[in-house]
Write a protein that holds these residues in place. Structure first.
Motif, PDB file in Angstrom:
ATOM      1  N   ASN A 253      35.585  27.870  29.955  1.00 51.26           N
ATOM      2  CA  ASN A 253      36.680  27.234  30.694  1.00 51.26           C
ATOM      3  C   ASN A 253      37.890  28.172  30.831  1.00 51.26           C
ATOM      4  O   ASN A 253      38.579  28.164  31.845  1.00 51.26           O
ATOM      5  CB  ASN A 253      37.106  25.937  30.010  1.00 51.26           C
ATOM      6  N   ASP A 254      38.117  28.983  29.795  1.00 52.02           N
ATOM      7  CA  ASP A 254      39.263  29.914  29.826  1.00 52.02           C
ATOM      8  C   ASP A 254      38.983  31.146  30.703  1.00 52.02           C
ATOM      9  O   ASP A 254      39.885  31.627  31.395  1.00 52.02           O
ATOM     10  CB  ASP A 254      39.602  30.378  28.405  1.00 52.02           C
ATOM     11  N   ASP A 255      37.757  31.639  30.661  1.00 52.35           N
ATOM     12  CA  ASP A 255      37.449  32.926  31.278  1.00 52.35           C
ATOM     13  C   ASP A 255      36.955  32.814  32.719  1.00 52.35           C
ATOM     14  O   ASP A 255      37.209  33.718  33.536  1.00 52.35           O
ATOM     15  CB  ASP A 255      36.386  33.669  30.462  1.00 52.35           C
ATOM     16  N   TRP A 256      36.276  31.755  33.031  1.00 48.89           N
ATOM     17  CA  TRP A 256      35.705  31.649  34.371  1.00 48.89           C
ATOM     18  C   TRP A 256      36.765  31.205  35.388  1.00 48.89           C
ATOM     19  O   TRP A 256      37.649  30.406  35.063  1.00 48.89           O
ATOM     20  CB  TRP A 256      34.553  30.646  34.372  1.00 48.89           C
ATOM     21  N   GLU A 257      36.664  31.683  36.584  1.00 49.63           N
ATOM     22  CA  GLU A 257      37.563  31.267  37.656  1.00 49.63           C
ATOM     23  C   GLU A 257      36.929  30.096  38.407  1.00 49.63           C
ATOM     24  O   GLU A 257      36.378  30.261  39.515  1.00 49.63           O
ATOM     25  CB  GLU A 257      37.847  32.444  38.583  1.00 49.63           C
TER      26      GLU A 257
END
Length: 258
Positions: A253-257
């Motif tokens: 959730n933090d890393d993916w756009e």
């Protein structure tokens, strides 16, 4: 008091020595019904039959123990499903037990195991469930040293219950001169099979492959199932069918756009 109702199944087939021992021990605890494959189903994992008929045929193999039994043409998971919907009908088992498997189900082997898939299917259905395995692959394996522990663990589960959705993976060391040292509650070892396929030819010259390989354990922890069995303990690993990697959800959730 009513005796607990116990479903006994396996993946080695209804005529295996291991299921006979398991049925005998469970008959000391409760009312037993056996529903097991009509042929060996090792390595089937959690396969179910969807493209062909399933057959469930009464057997007399356990009549001497006053146990009703049925052989099923399907997989271990099929056996549990058919037991629930056809054999038990308006009743529910108090316990599902699978095994005793000829051969261990340690570390990653739990994913391929028909023995444990039957136990996991029981957990999916909401029943306390246990899979038992012996680290001895021989047809005439000696199960005598497992009986007291099989009974003790089953009685503990019946008395105390299990978390919903959890099944126990129980592995026994092979029979040795030394007595089993006790029971250890373990984690699954981070070990795997290094596989290879032996390329062969049949008598007509047609090529085929035979799966082979070696079990590799680089996990040096003394809290694993492999360590426990190697050191003559009974290994008990609580397993669940929820395979969600919760620790990775936040990272994605933090890393993916998205």
């Amino acid at each position: 008091m009513l005796k607990p109702l116990i479903l006994v199944t396996n993946d080695d087939g209804i005529v295996s020595n291991g299921i006979r021992v398991l049925a005998e021990v469970m008959s000391e605890i409760g009312e037993v019904i056996v529903v097991a494959p009509d042929s060996p189903q090792s390595g089937m994992g959690h396969a179910i039959t969807i493209g062909e008929p399933l057959r469930l045929i009464p057997e007399d193999l356990f009549d001497d123990l006053n146990i009703k039994s049925y052989k099923c043409s399907g997989t271990p998971a099929d056996c549990v499903k058919l037991a629930k919907h056809h054999v038990f009908k308006d009743k529910s088992p108090d316990l599902v037990v699978s095994g005793i498997n000829h051969g261990s189900n340690l570390a990653v082997s739990v994913l391929y195991s028909g023995t444990m898939s039957a136990a996991i299917e029981g957990a999916i259905e909401g029943y306390p469930s246990i899979g038992y395995s012996l680290a001895d692959f021989s047809h005439d394996a000696d199960f005598s040293h497992t009986r007291d522990y099989v009974k003790q663990i089953a009685e503990e589960v019946l008395a105390k219950g299990l978390t919903k959705g959890v099944a126990l993976n129980v592995n026994f060391p092979p029979k040795q001169n030394e007595k089993i040292k006790g029971i250890k509650i373990c984690r699954q070892a981070k070990a795997h099979w290094e596989e290879e396929f032996d390329h062969r030819k049949d008598p007509y010259g047609r090529p085929y492959f035979w799966l082979a390989g070696n079990f590799v354990n680089n996990d040096k922890g003394e809290d694993t199932d492999v360590w426990a069995v190697d050191h003559n303990y009974v290994a008990v690993v609580p397993c669940q069918y929820d395979m969600t990697a919760y620790h990775t959800m936040a990272q994605i959730n933090d890393d993916w756009e998205i």
